[in-house]
Write an enzyme that holds these catalytic residues in place. Structure first.
Site, PDB file in Angstrom:
ATOM      1  N   ARG A   1     -28.066   6.724 -38.263  1.00 14.17           N
ATOM      2  CA  ARG A   1     -26.911   7.259 -37.529  1.00 14.17           C
ATOM      3  C   ARG A   1     -25.592   6.868 -38.192  1.00 14.17           C
ATOM      4  O   ARG A   1     -24.562   7.436 -37.876  1.00 14.17           O
ATOM      5  CB  ARG A   1     -26.914   6.732 -36.082  1.00 14.17           C
ATOM      6  CG  ARG A   1     -28.083   7.235 -35.265  1.00 14.17           C
ATOM      7  CD  ARG A   1     -28.187   6.475 -33.966  1.00 14.17           C
ATOM      8  NE  ARG A   1     -27.055   6.736 -33.110  1.00 14.17           N
ATOM      9  CZ  ARG A   1     -27.061   7.555 -32.079  1.00 14.17           C
ATOM     10  NH1 ARG A   1     -28.158   8.207 -31.765  1.00 14.17           N
ATOM     11  NH2 ARG A   1     -25.993   7.725 -31.335  1.00 14.17           N
TER      12      ARG A   1
ATOM     13  N   LYS B   1     -22.473  20.061 -48.315  1.00  5.20           N
ATOM     14  CA  LYS B   1     -23.634  19.212 -48.678  1.00  5.20           C
ATOM     15  C   LYS B   1     -23.303  18.364 -49.900  1.00  5.20           C
ATOM     16  O   LYS B   1     -23.560  17.174 -49.935  1.00  5.20           O
ATOM     17  CB  LYS B   1     -24.850  20.067 -49.025  1.00  5.20           C
ATOM     18  CG  LYS B   1     -25.771  20.581 -47.998  1.00  5.20           C
ATOM     19  CD  LYS B   1     -26.474  19.674 -47.061  1.00  5.20           C
ATOM     20  CE  LYS B   1     -25.609  19.187 -45.952  1.00  5.20           C
ATOM     21  NZ  LYS B   1     -25.657  19.843 -44.688  1.00  5.20           N
TER      22      LYS B   1
ATOM     23  N   LYS C   1     -24.513  10.212 -38.102  1.00  7.95           N
ATOM     24  CA  LYS C   1     -25.407  11.346 -37.854  1.00  7.95           C
ATOM     25  C   LYS C   1     -24.982  12.139 -36.629  1.00  7.95           C
ATOM     26  O   LYS C   1     -25.013  13.350 -36.617  1.00  7.95           O
ATOM     27  CB  LYS C   1     -26.835  10.822 -37.684  1.00  7.95           C
ATOM     28  CG  LYS C   1     -27.885  11.921 -37.456  1.00  7.95           C
ATOM     29  CD  LYS C   1     -28.010  12.812 -38.668  1.00  7.95           C
ATOM     30  CE  LYS C   1     -28.947  13.982 -38.453  1.00  7.95           C
ATOM     31  NZ  LYS C   1     -28.716  15.024 -39.465  1.00  7.95           N
TER      32      LYS C   1
END
Ligand code: F6R
Length: 606
Positions: A27, A483, A601
């Site tokens: 996370r 990304k 996350k």
């Protein structure tokens, strides 16, 4: 974002807490800590940095076995990452770990200082623990209800009171928290993977709920301290799904899981060869009445929404807009009751996306959520839910969740188009059959990824990089650029190919890397012209197109060919080599692929 684990039971709670926290590492965090009930004392150990630092510190203390405690991984919001700012925060009587933000902490702090409390950290959490302490007169539940009534903001909390050695208290508002049921042991956590080793049975706390955990039972109360009942849920994820399974990184594993995720998500929603949303309230009759669609999300999920918008407009000829949730929620959007708002989220907990959902409901719109995490806040607040069955997505960079968001959006667009009379049954059947083929095509791409590795090695030293494309390929450019940026730390920009010459082309010089996406035949030549414009200014060009498209000489230094396929679904194929490209560049640059710096996350703060 921050992670919470709490435990009461027969095992040594240090082990359970460290194990649980390790499952929440994905996370994103910058410090960690635990508070352990040791008889009638609470021992706190905390440290800036990775869990390994905390583990070493804990081991050096040679603490005895203990059976009740709370732990935390912190992602800094108020105050820099440091030992003192990390959680737990304590008074001599109370220790807490906290996810979320206390918005009125300034005023609360002033009042507490007047009462004689002193502060050592920069955090809002220290204010919260001192507030709870100030409300404590021997009854923990009363202290929590009194203190939390004074708080504005969000919290997921686990609390220990020194006088109650075998009890963990937990509370939530606008920050996810679950409790797990075991035999002779019980758990609290901010996310399911922390529990999977011990139990799959859990309950989700609702807004304002407080849970009281002992070894043998969990009692639930609402924000006023009145007992409430909770439904038990069973996690259908197993441990394996939350492990790397032989892959070097979760991200790579999740990229390879995409064909299976599509099958699980699309398969059950195809009946007699046609899309079937399986939501009675979204019958063709109801869909036919939709006037406009708003697709609202953040980050990668928003990029999925952009593909969804184009598919909805192409197929159903219904006006659709994609909106960034953090903009939508504050820009007083014009919504009418005939509008459908589609909220897209992997975690189902993203703060801005949740707020956008609430706004849409307040304005009288029906809300359809496309969500991965079952029972998440967004899933529970929406009018209808289309779950994406990607399983747990652990890598911070979203891949398989994006893929299944696309597949669900295509199913929705097709069914809407049928309801609107824009797609006949034969066309819908053909498209549905093609959609079901995407997994197989993606497997083919995954089997032949050596070229992508090679290209990653060619571009890994770039300091700035441009992606461009038109239509679907523009939406994909944005996602490919995100990304690459998030996991490789290379600066990159995504441009609508025709827009580059309106300013940004001034940045193109000898050797500037330009990655062009051109999978749509009707606009292929237009994009080729745009690549030429950059090539003639010295760009180093890489073109992604389909197998049979002619590439004129002198346009592309490198070409990646994708299989010829139904153009509507090309985004699902094209994103795979782009994900792999970002992945391999990140690996080659030695970056922390699964846990990139500064990122979390699930973004549960604004
Ligand atoms: C990027 C990424 C983020 C998320 C965004 C929304 O790889 O994962 O941009 O897409 O934070 O998160 P969810 O989908 O959980 O609402």
């Amino acid at each position: 974002m921050c992670g919470i684990v709490g435990y009461v039971g027969g095992y040594d709670c240090k082990d359970v807490l460290m194990e649980g926290l390790s499952k929440l590492e994905y996370r994103g965090y910058d410090s960690a800590g635990v508070a352990l009930h040791m008889g009638r004392d609470i021992t706190v150990v905390k440290a800036k940095g990775r869990l390994a630092v905390l583990k070493e510190k804990l081991e050096s203390k040679n603490l005895p076995v203990c059976h009740c405690g709370i732990g935390h991984t912190r992602w800094a919001t108020h105050g820099v990452p440091s030992d003192v700012n990390s959680h737990p925060h304590s008074t001599p009587r109370v220790s807490i770990v906290h996810n979320g933000i206390i918005e009125n902490y300034g005023k609360l702090k002033e009042d507490l200082i007047k009462k004689g409390y002193e502060f050592v950290s920069e955090t809002d959490t220290e204010v919260l623990v001192k507030l709870i302490d100030s409300c404590y007169t021997g009854d923990p539940l009363l202290a929590l209800t009194r203190a939390l009534a004074l708080v504005r903001g969000s919290y997921g909390l686990a609390v220990l009171f020194k006088d109650f050695p075998d009890i963990v208290y937990a509370a939530r508002r606008e920050s996810p928290l679950i409790v797990g049921f075991g035999k002779g042991q019980n758990f609290v956590a901010s996310d399911v993977p922390a529990l999977l080793k011990y139990t799959r049975e859990y309950a989700v706390l609702d807004e304002g709920d407080i849970a009281v955990l002992t070894r043998d039972k969990i009692d639930f109360y609402n924000e006023f301290g009145t007992p409430v009942e909770k439904n038990h849920l069973t996690a259908d994820w197993d441990m394996e799904a939350a492990e790397k399974g032989g892959f070097p990184h979760f991200m790579l594993k999740e990229i390879y899981e995409q064909p299976e995720a599509i099958q699980k998500t699309v398969g059950p929603r195809v009946q007699n060869g046609l899309p079937d949303l399986r939501i009675p309230q979204l019958s063709d009759e109801a869909l036919a009445k939709i006037g406009r669609v708003h697709l609202v999300a953040c980050g990668t999920a928003m990029h999925a929404g952009m593909v969804g918008k184009t598919a909805i407009e192409k197929l159903a000829r219904v006006p659709a807009v994609t909106e960034i949730a953090s903009e939508f929620r504050y820009r007083d959007p014009i919504l009418s009751p005939e509008d459908l708002v589609i909220i897209i989220s992997q975690s189902g907990e993203t703060s801005d996306t949740k707020a956008a959902l609430e706004l849409a409901k307040q304005r009288g719109c029906k809300v359809l959520a496309i969500v991965n995490v079952v029972g998440s806040s967004i899933a529970r607040a929406a009018d209808y839910v289309l779950y994406t069955y990607a399983g747990p997505e652990i890598a911070v960079a979203s891949t398989k969740a994006y893929m299944v968001q696309l597949s669900v959006l295509y199913l929705f667009a097709m069914r809407l188009a049928m309801a609107k009379g824009k797609l006949d049954e034969a066309q819908a059947r053909r498209l549905t059959a093609e959609l079901l083929q995407t997994g197989e095509k993606i497997n083919g791409i995954l089997e032949n990824c050596d070229q992508i590795k090679f290209l990653a090695s060619k571009f890994m030293n770039a300091s700035d990089l441009f992606f461009m494309g038109r239509g679907f390929d523009y939406a994909l450019s944005l996602e490919a650029s995100l990304k690459l940026k998030e996991i490789s730390y290379i600066h990159s920009e995504a441009y609508a190919a025709g827009e580059l010459k309106h300013g940004t082309i001034s940045l193109i010089e000898q050797g500037t890397p330009v990655i062009a996406l051109a999978t749509q035949k009707d606009i292929y030549e237009k994009t080729i012209s745009n690549i030429k414009e950059t090539k003639s200014r010295g760009a180093n060009t890489l073109l992604f197109t389909t197998q049979n498209q002619p590439v004129p000489d002198g346009v592309a230094d490198y070409v990646v060919r994708l299989p010829e396929f139904e153009e509507l679904f090309m985004p699902m194929l094209l994103i795979v080599p782009l994900q792999l490209f970002a992945y391999y560049v990140s690996v080659l640059r030695g970056c922390d692929v699964d846990k990139p710096r500064n990122l979390a996350k699930s973004v549960t703060v604004e």
